[in-house]
Design an enzyme around this catalytic site. Structure first.
Site, short mmCIF file in Angstrom:
data_model
loop_
_atom_site.label_atom_id
_atom_site.label_comp_id
_atom_site.label_asym_id
_atom_site.label_seq_id
_atom_site.Cartn_x
_atom_site.Cartn_y
_atom_site.Cartn_z
N ASP A 151 -5.47 -6.34 -10.99
CA ASP A 151 -6.40 -5.75 -10.04
C ASP A 151 -7.77 -5.57 -10.67
O ASP A 151 -8.46 -4.57 -10.43
CB ASP A 151 -5.85 -4.40 -9.56
N CYS A 205 11.25 -8.62 7.25
CA CYS A 205 10.80 -7.50 8.07
C CYS A 205 11.38 -7.54 9.48
O CYS A 205 11.49 -6.50 10.13
CB CYS A 205 9.28 -7.48 8.15
N CYS A 208 10.88 -5.07 12.88
CA CYS A 208 10.39 -3.74 12.50
C CYS A 208 8.87 -3.72 12.45
O CYS A 208 8.24 -4.62 11.91
CB CYS A 208 10.96 -3.35 11.13
N CYS A 211 5.48 0.43 10.00
CA CYS A 211 4.23 0.62 9.27
C CYS A 211 3.03 0.58 10.21
O CYS A 211 2.05 1.33 10.02
CB CYS A 211 4.09 -0.42 8.16
N CYS A 215 0.59 4.27 10.99
CA CYS A 215 -0.75 4.34 10.38
C CYS A 215 -1.64 5.34 11.12
O CYS A 215 -1.89 5.19 12.32
CB CYS A 215 -1.40 2.96 10.38
N CYS A 231 -8.83 2.07 7.03
CA CYS A 231 -7.73 2.49 6.16
C CYS A 231 -8.12 3.73 5.35
O CYS A 231 -9.19 3.76 4.73
CB CYS A 231 -7.36 1.33 5.23
N CYS A 258 -3.45 6.85 0.76
CA CYS A 258 -2.51 7.14 1.83
C CYS A 258 -1.26 6.31 1.61
O CYS A 258 -1.35 5.11 1.33
CB CYS A 258 -3.14 6.81 3.19
N CYS A 261 2.41 4.10 5.29
CA CYS A 261 3.08 2.83 5.62
C CYS A 261 4.18 2.49 4.64
O CYS A 261 5.10 1.73 4.96
CB CYS A 261 2.06 1.69 5.73
N CYS A 265 8.57 2.76 5.45
CA CYS A 265 9.18 1.43 5.36
C CYS A 265 10.66 1.51 4.98
O CYS A 265 11.00 2.09 3.95
CB CYS A 265 8.45 0.57 4.34
#
Length: 370
Positions: A151, A205, A208, A211, A215, A231, A258, A261, A265
């Site tokens: 990152d 997924c 579903c 998420c 939010c 976000c 946050c 989500c 899950c």
């Protein structure tokens, strides 16, 4: 066994099962939880990035636009790269409890900080271990070209990790893994050695969309589509300006990031706890009240967040975020009058030496009590 090192232009994979097995074992010894290998071809993901940027969904993250070409092609970032070694590292501390997190979100007097940020800065932890890993590989096979990242550069980390088989993209755009959910960091070593490739994992997924539904600011605008400008993680961390008024109430008591989500899950029932002491929570950040964190001076903020990702946002954004959360506390029907009066008092006192950014958010917060 001595291994010959191909030239960077050689694209014939090293058919070395022993080396591949060794890489996986060495990664675990260094604290990583999984390792997979992919090439540098990002295909349609580059086009999707360009479309996302063209729509302005990156907000104030100008670096994404500025380095879009590099981000789309790892070979431009590090010439000679033919493979990317992708690793994951779980970050949930042993005391983490998702039920407790939901309870904190319902308590307006408490400050909620994203789980990943309660320990040491992951950039430093992963970078040091990746560098150590690269040196171990060099000792194993001889000199080779490489660079390590986590990152920290224009690199499409999640897409590379998906291609490598570390998981699949969830509808929230995070990477998901059947064995560890989504609570892990990613790191990469770009190398000029044509190691054998791993396989992509199928998506799991199904229908579903928990998420998307959970939010608070509706930042997940459709499956696999995120508008960063909405976000809360972006608003509290990356956004250098005032938080748009239309999102402040929805922020609740979230002061840094946050996790909603991820908390919701179903795959995170498999989230693994880390045994690395680096990610243990520091300074009681998992139990801190808004009033306690507001009481920190700038010197205390700098000292207590030393070695933490939170320190990067600076004291002004920290106070800005707290002011919004305290305004939401003042507007809450469930908070006692005594606590509200104390919040009102410290916010009023804080106006005296607040910069323009913080002052505007304090004034908004105080209006919630009128």
């Amino acid at each position: 066994m001595s291994l010959s090192i191909p030239q960077p232009t050689d694209t014939t994979p090293l058919d070395q099962p022993e080396l591949r097995a060794w890489l996986g074992k060495q990664a675990v010894l260094l604290g990583f939880d999984d390792l997979r290998i992919t090439d540098t071809h990002l295909g349609p993901a580059s086009e999707r990035l360009q479309a996302w940027l063209a729509e302005g969904r990156h907000g104030h993250m100008e670096y994404m636009q500025r380095h879009a070409e590099l981000r789309s092609n790892p070979q431009l970032l590090v010439p000679g790269t033919v493979r990317v070694i992708c690793v994951s590292m779980n970050y949930l501390s042993p005391e983490s409890d998702f039920d407790a997190e939901w309870q904190r979100l319902e308590n307006p007097s408490q400050a909620v900080i994203s789980l990943y940020a309660r320990g040491r800065d992951y950039h430093k932890v992963l970078r040091n271990r990746l560098q150590e890993f690269a040196k171990a590989i060099e000792a194993k096979i001889g000199a080779f070209g490489y660079r390590v990242f986590t990152d920290s550069a224009p690199l499409m980390e999640v897409e590379l990790a998906r291609k490598a088989g570390l998981g699949w993209r969830g509808k929230h755009t995070l990477l998901l893994n059947r064995e560890s959910g989504s609570t892990f960091f990613l790191g990469e070593i770009l190398v000029d050695v044509p190691l054998p490739l791993d396989y992509e994992e199928a998506e799991h997924c199904g229908s579903c969309q928990s998420c998307i539904d959970i939010c608070p600011t509706k930042a997940i605008t459709a499956p696999y589509q995120l508008d960063a400008r909405r976000c809360i993680s972006y608003l509290t961390i990356e956004n250098p300006e005032a938080i748009p008024v239309e999102f402040r109430s929805a922020m609740g008591n979230r002061v840094y990031g946050c996790d909603d989500c991820q908390l919701i899950c179903p795959w995170n029932k498999f989230a693994q706890r880390t045994q690395l002491p680096d990610f243990a929570q520091r300074h009681g950040l998992g139990q801190a009240s808004l009033l306690h964190l507001w009481s920190w001076t700038e010197a205390e903020f700098e000292q207590r967040h030393e070695g933490s990702a939170i320190r990067r946002i600076g004291y002004s954004r920290w106070r800005r975020n707290l002011a919004v959360a305290m305004g939401n506390a003042l507007a809450s029907a469930s908070l006692s009058i005594a606590v509200k009066e104390e919040i009102h008092r410290v916010l009023t006192e804080g106006l005296a030496d607040a910069d323009a950014l913080v002052a505007e958010h304090i004034e908004w917060a105080l209006n919630a009590y009128n």
